[in-house]
Design an enzyme around this catalytic site. Structure first.
Site, PDB file in Angstrom:
ATOM      1  N   GLU A 166       0.841  -1.194   0.000  1.00  0.00           N
ATOM      2  CA  GLU A 166       0.000   0.000   0.000  1.00  0.00           C
ATOM      3  C   GLU A 166       0.879   1.247   0.000  1.00  0.00           C
ATOM      4  O   GLU A 166       0.588   2.230   0.686  1.00  0.00           O
ATOM      5  CB  GLU A 166      -0.938   0.029   1.212  1.00  0.00           C
ATOM      6  CG  GLU A 166      -1.857  -1.177   1.276  1.00  0.00           C
ATOM      7  CD  GLU A 166      -2.879  -1.060   2.380  1.00  0.00           C
ATOM      8  OE1 GLU A 166      -4.021  -0.712   2.073  1.00  0.00           O
ATOM      9  OE2 GLU A 166      -2.517  -1.303   3.555  1.00  0.00           O
TER      10      GLU A 166
ATOM     11  N   CYS B 231     -11.204   2.627   5.637  1.00  0.00           N
ATOM     12  CA  CYS B 231     -10.479   3.820   6.091  1.00  0.00           C
ATOM     13  C   CYS B 231     -10.761   5.040   5.226  1.00  0.00           C
ATOM     14  O   CYS B 231     -10.792   6.162   5.727  1.00  0.00           O
ATOM     15  CB  CYS B 231      -8.975   3.543   6.117  1.00  0.00           C
ATOM     16  SG  CYS B 231      -8.322   2.906   4.561  1.00  0.00           S
TER      17      CYS B 231
END
Ligand SMILES: [Zn+2]
Length: 663
Positions: free
Chosen positions: A343, A427
């Site tokens: 990520e 998120c």
């Protein structure tokens, strides 16, 4: 930065203060382009976030009056591969409990808080109050508070800071608490989080007997700065500084902690501590590495500490890291972190388009970082990139109506990348929600005798300077037009400096004060024009920023973009979509000589400006089922129409492309 940072004087009186502070959210009424975005969040997203959290069964995790939902996922953070295997779409029956759900509540509370400034929403406020009551009941007598370690894995608190987001969750709940207190005056969650922060300060720190750790996922640092500023408690500021100073020191805390768990530190899933920017002490870091969101949150916290403590060693480090990101590792959209594996970052100039991870949270994090760099004074080096990330790689993550989301923000799609309702790792939705709902605070920052205007658009700002109230009214059709009209309305004549950003994308700007032309060369530094005068009621400033269409090319080191061109106008990066261009977008080639037509489309995508041109395209012809041949394909003329990147995938699903072939 947000409103939270202006509520009270800085905690550390006697030490260097933040030179410029953002205006608090309620002091800026936003209309126009950002007004529409804020309305979408306040009328839809804020409620949706709460509803989806409930649907994902997050209440069950935090409510001590209900049975614990139990352990569902392994002890370490799920890898992206595991996440992909579990499926991204949330469905009620297959949902798994997550160790970071407190953070999603924190950001949902924060989004709700900022949204309440825009629109009263008693029903949502009541629901948030109930969530806060649950946290109040859940909190342990010593102040500790983690729904994961109390309800799902009791007895294991502070045993795995590397992987388990424990302090990260605390940080987001602190940010939510500060925002909710400021928006509603209710201090229950703020008091809860002060008790928890006190407990954290008793557990971590330089004193003998305290743990020498820090969180694998940064966030607590910037949150403690907010808490210090709102409460005036220096100890929270010092704890934030401790976490930053301690990061990456040897002997490495994560090694020690792994051994204490009976694990080999080398058995770490991500192999390297670069993943969490803890591979070396922060002041020795010179490259942006690892997980992109973690990096942005760390640098945001470092910028806060650099300004609060006047720490030039941090400032120098931050500039080095900023350069590394800007010159080698940033997508043209303000997206960052190309790889889904970590990520995050890979290697210099590695910016693949179709597989770009470019998480919405990472661009939001860049906005946070840039805005904090502006605390040291107006500088277009930071504000230009804040604008780029705001208008492109961050708000692309939210549908125009505020109801659907992107996690990844690629720059090319074959049509299968579409917005989703929710994500198993949710998120991004509350992150983009809280940023948009607090956008007013990114427009302006204020010092003792100056106001800096970083962003342009319709709206009214109210602030006190030299003890006098001033109203500043911006009228503009930005970002569609570069003409900005600013009315300055002090209650009584007041001397101060008005700093106006001259964006790097603008090659010709003109400024008039009360109708008289001002030579910009004489008054511009660091990309801002500084007008110092005694301002009087009725004073008018006219700034005209020429907004040409730009063809942008990437450094040839970026192998994925070589021979390609991207279109931009003002702060907006453009893309082509299948729905306007009959698909097979890879066939389009834009001649360098093509005249690009700019057209206002008030009824398209909420009102946008499109760019169109006559391009060329490989024709559809019969290749008789062959894959290769000696004769090149025939080429025909094709009209191409581009729309702003942020607005893509709001109509029929289909292909999308930012970087067109250049011919
Ligand atoms: Zn995210």
């Amino acid at each position: 930065m947000t409103a939270s940072q202006s509520a009270k004087p800085a905690a550390n009186s006697g030490k260097p203060k933040l030179a410029f502070r953002p205006l608090p959210v309620p002091q800026v009424d936003i209309r126009g382009f950002w007004g529409d975005r804020v309305d979408a969040v306040a009328t839809r997203t804020a409620d949706i976030l709460y509803d989806r959290c409930v649907e994902a069964r997050m209440l069950e995790q935090i409510d001590p009056d209900r049975p614990s939902p139990g352990v569902v996922i392994p002890f370490h953070s799920p890898s992206p591969d595991e996440a992909a295997a579990a499926g991204n779409e949330f469905t009620g029956s297959t949902v798994t409990t997550q160790m970071f759900w407190d953070s999603d509540w924190g950001k949902t509370i924060e989004t709700a808080a900022y949204s309440l400034y825009r629109r009263r929403n008693d029903e949502l406020e009541k629901k948030i109050d109930a969530v806060i009551d649950m946290y109040g009941k859940l909190q342990q007598p010593d102040g500790y508070l983690s729904s994961w370690y109390q309800r799902i894995q009791p007895g294991l608190r502070w045993t795995n800071l590397r992987d388990c987001h424990e302090l990260y969750c605390a940080g987001h709940l602190i940010e939510g608490a500060v925002a909710y207190y400021q928006a509603t005056g209710k201090r229950k969650l703020l008091d809860i989080m002060c008790r928890y922060a006190d407990h954290i300060a008793e557990t971590f720190g330089p004193e003998p007997g305290k743990k020498k750790g820090y969180c694998g996922h940064e966030e607590i640092e910037l949150a403690l700065v907010k808490l210090a500023r709102v409460t005036g408690e220096q100890k929270y500021m010092d704890l934030a500084k401790y976490f930053i100073d301690q990061r990456g020191l040897e002997p490495h805390y994560f090694d020690k902690e792994a051994r204490a768990r009976g694990e080999d530190p080398k058995a770490y899933h991500f192999k390297t501590y670069e993943y969490s920017q803890s591979h070396r002490p922060v002041r020795e870091q010179d490259k942006v590495v690892g997980h992109a969101v973690r990096a942005m949150y760390l640098y945001s916290g470092m910028a806060d500490i650099a300004t609060e403590y006047g720490d030039d060693t941090l400032r120098v480090t931050l500039d080095r890291l900023w350069d590394d990101l800007m010159t080698k590792n940033l997508y043209i959209t303000g997206g960052l972190g190309p790889s889904s594996h970590n990520e995050g970052f890979t290697s210099d100039y590695d910016l693949p388009n179709e597989t770009a991870y470019a998480e919405t949270c990472a661009s939001v994090g860049l906005v946070f970082w840039a805005s904090r760099m502006l605390g040291m004074g107006p500088n277009a080096r930071y504000a230009d990139m804040m604008e780029r990330a705001l208008y492109n790689g961050s708000i692309s993550g939210l549908s125009l109506d505020g109801s659907l989301f992107f996690y990844e923000n690629p720059l090319e799609s074959r049509g299968k990348h579409n917005r989703w309702k929710w994500h198993r790792c949710p998120c991004c939705p509350p992150n983009i929600g809280r940023m948009v709902a607090s956008i007013g605070s990114y427009f302006y920052s204020l010092s003792d005798d100056a106001l800096a205007v970083h962003l342009y658009g319709n709206g009214t700002a109210r602030f006190d300077i030299a003890g006098r109230p001033v109203e500043l009214i911006q009228t503009s059709n930005y970002p569609w037009d570069g003409a900005v009209w600013i009315g300055v309305e002090p209650e009584a004549p007041t001397e101060f400096t008005l700093h106006l950003r001259l964006p790097a994308w603008c090659r010709k700007a003109a400024l008039k004060v009360n109708g008289e032309a001002v030579d910009l060369d004489d008054i511009t530094s660091d990309g801002y024009a500084a007008i110092r005068r005694e301002w009087r009621k009725g004073d008018r400033v006219e700034l005209d920023l020429e907004m040409a269409v730009d063809r942008l090319y990437a450094n040839p080191e970026v192998r994925q973009d070589i021979g390609r061109v991207a279109l931009a106008r003002g702060p907006l990066i453009y893309c082509v979509e299948e729905t306007d261009n009959a698909g097979q977008l890879h066939r389009i080639a834009l001649p360098r000589t093509a005249k690009i037509e700019v057209r206002e489309e008030p009824n398209l995508l909420g009102g946008i400006v499109t760019l169109s041109a006559v391009a060329s395209k490989e024709a559809s012809e019969n290749w008789q089922d062959g894959l290769y041949r000696t004769e090149p394909p025939a080429v025909e003329e094709a009209k191409v129409t581009a729309v702003p990147y942020f607005a893509w995938d709001n109509r029929d699903p289909g292909e999308m492309l930012v970087w067109l072939r250049d011919s």
